[in-house]
Design an enzyme around this catalytic site. Structure first.
Site, PDB file in Angstrom:
ATOM      1  N   GLY A  12       0.783  -1.229   0.000  1.00 23.41           N
ATOM      2  CA  GLY A  12       0.000   0.000   0.000  1.00 23.41           C
ATOM      3  C   GLY A  12       0.813   1.276   0.000  1.00 23.41           C
ATOM      4  CG  ASN A  14       1.956   3.342  -5.731  1.00 23.18           C
ATOM      5  OD1 ASN A  14       2.378   4.359  -6.269  1.00 23.18           O
ATOM      6  ND2 ASN A  14       2.528   2.157  -5.903  1.00 23.18           N
ATOM      7  CG  MET A  91      -1.522  -8.288  -5.789  1.00 18.11           C
ATOM      8  SD  MET A  91      -0.489  -7.450  -7.008  1.00 18.11           S
ATOM      9  CE  MET A  91       0.385  -8.859  -7.676  1.00 18.11           C
ATOM     10  NE  ARG A  92      -8.414 -11.814  -5.100  1.00 19.11           N
ATOM     11  CZ  ARG A  92      -8.456 -13.142  -5.219  1.00 19.11           C
ATOM     12  NH1 ARG A  92      -8.835 -13.689  -6.370  1.00 19.11           N
ATOM     13  NH2 ARG A  92      -8.144 -13.914  -4.214  1.00 19.11           N
ATOM     14  CG  LEU A  94     -11.117  -4.501 -11.085  1.00 19.94           C
ATOM     15  CD1 LEU A  94     -11.445  -3.038 -11.335  1.00 19.94           C
ATOM     16  CD2 LEU A  94     -11.402  -4.882  -9.639  1.00 19.94           C
ATOM     17  CG  ASN A 108      -3.244  -0.836 -12.388  1.00 17.20           C
ATOM     18  OD1 ASN A 108      -3.080  -0.927 -11.166  1.00 17.20           O
ATOM     19  ND2 ASN A 108      -2.611  -1.621 -13.239  1.00 17.20           N
ATOM     20  CG  HIS A 110       2.193  -2.391 -15.013  1.00 20.83           C
ATOM     21  ND1 HIS A 110       1.919  -3.577 -14.365  1.00 20.83           N
ATOM     22  CD2 HIS A 110       3.138  -2.678 -15.940  1.00 20.83           C
ATOM     23  CE1 HIS A 110       2.664  -4.535 -14.892  1.00 20.83           C
ATOM     24  NE2 HIS A 110       3.417  -4.023 -15.843  1.00 20.83           N
ATOM     25  CG  ASP A 146      -0.893  -4.696 -16.328  1.00 16.46           C
ATOM     26  OD1 ASP A 146      -1.507  -4.088 -15.439  1.00 16.46           O
ATOM     27  OD2 ASP A 146      -0.138  -5.654 -16.092  1.00 16.46           O
ATOM     28  CD  GLU A 175       5.219   2.014  -8.912  1.00 15.66           C
ATOM     29  OE1 GLU A 175       4.172   1.795  -8.293  1.00 15.66           O
ATOM     30  OE2 GLU A 175       6.034   1.110  -9.199  1.00 15.66           O
TER      31      GLU A 175
HETATM   32  C1  GRF Z   1       3.571  -1.176  -7.411  1.00 18.71           C
HETATM   33  O1  GRF Z   1       4.820  -1.470  -7.951  1.00 18.71           O
HETATM   34  C2  GRF Z   1       2.571  -0.919  -8.490  1.00 18.71           C
HETATM   35  O2  GRF Z   1       3.125  -0.363  -9.638  1.00 18.71           O
HETATM   36  C3  GRF Z   1       2.062  -2.308  -8.797  1.00 18.71           C
HETATM   37  O3  GRF Z   1       2.046  -2.979  -7.567  1.00 18.71           O
HETATM   38  C4  GRF Z   1       2.961  -2.371  -6.687  1.00 18.71           C
HETATM   39  C5  GRF Z   1       2.172  -1.964  -5.491  1.00 18.71           C
HETATM   40  O4  GRF Z   1       2.985  -1.458  -4.475  1.00 18.71           O
HETATM   41  N1  GRF Z   1       0.756  -2.265  -9.425  1.00 18.71           N
HETATM   42  P1  GRF Z   1       2.323  -0.765  -3.216  1.00 18.71           P
HETATM   43  O5  GRF Z   1       1.367  -1.795  -2.612  1.00 18.71           O
HETATM   44  O6  GRF Z   1       1.603   0.459  -3.674  1.00 18.71           O
HETATM   45  O7  GRF Z   1       3.450  -0.467  -2.287  1.00 18.71           O
END
Ligand code: GRF
Length: 202
Positions: A12, A14, A91-92, A94, A108, A110, A146, A175
């Site tokens: 988490g 981000n 991680m899924r 939708l 999203n 990536h 993606d 990010e």
């Molecule tokens: C990040 O690298 C993001 O780009 C990818 O999953 C990771 C999530 O990291 N989709 P966090 O949970 O935000 O630390």
């Protein structure tokens, strides 16, 4: 208020960057819900510590059909009535009907320069391919993984001797700047999706 629902599965960082950006420079954004499919996700614990509305929607393997998980997820999101769904390490995939119902309202991030290196371990994929640069992409979400319209990208160099960890850390710094900035611009109406094209106003 511009209503945001956040979906996450793990660390988490981000989400935390987005939250802290809004704390530092408030905008008319309300985080109306943080949904996790993992009750132990650090991102969820952070959201709970900030007293945000939190929802754990787990799919207990074998016991629960995917449809039931999708149904609960969809109902929870519909009840939250978000203007934007932010995937932050969710991680899924939708369900397609949810993505279609929120067309142009799901984003999203990536860790690659899409369309290169979709899917898991994108940083390692870039290293394996011998790429000279990597980066991160914020994009609109479509049912395919993606694959949606690209909103913004930031490149970082790949340095000799890089490992998956060192490259991931370099990308993550970007990010944490890019995602809050894009969400802010979407909430301000400066970025939107029109007929599969990203329209930006300065
Ligand atoms: C990040 O690298 C993001 O780009 C990818 O999953 C990771 C999530 O990291 N989709 P966090 O949970 O935000 O630390």
């Amino acid at each position: 208020m511009f209503r945001i629902a956040v979906l996450l599965s793990g660390r988490g960082s981000n989400f935390r960057a987005i939250f802290e950006d809004l704390e530092a420079r408030p905008l008319n954004i309300e985080i109306v819900g943080v949904i996790s499919d993992n009750p132990k996700a650090d991102g969820l614990l952070f959201a709970q510590s900030k007293k945000l509305p939190c929802f754990v929607i787990e799919r207990k393997k074998k016991e629960q059909p995917l449809e039931a998980f999708h149904f609960t997820l969809t109902q929870t999101i519909l009840d939250l009535n978000p203007d934007l769904i932010v995937l932050a390490g969710f991680m899924r995939l939708l369900p397609a009907n949810l993505v279609e119902a929120f067309d142009g309202k799901i984003v999203n991030i990536h860790p690659s320069l899409l369309p290169a290196f979709k899917g898991l371990r994108a940083q390692q994929q870039a290293l394996d391919a011998g790429a000279s640069q990597a980066g991160c992409t914020v994009h609109y979400v479509v049912p395919e993984m993606d694959a949606g319209a690209i909103i913004e990208q930031v490149a970082v160099p790949i340095i000799p001797g890089d490992t998956e960890e060192s490259l991931s850390a370099r990308i993550l710094v970007e990010e944490h700047k890019l995602y809050p900035a894009v969400i802010r611009m979407i909430a301000e109406g400066k970025i939107r999706l029109v007929k599969d094209r990203v329209i930006k106003e300065s």
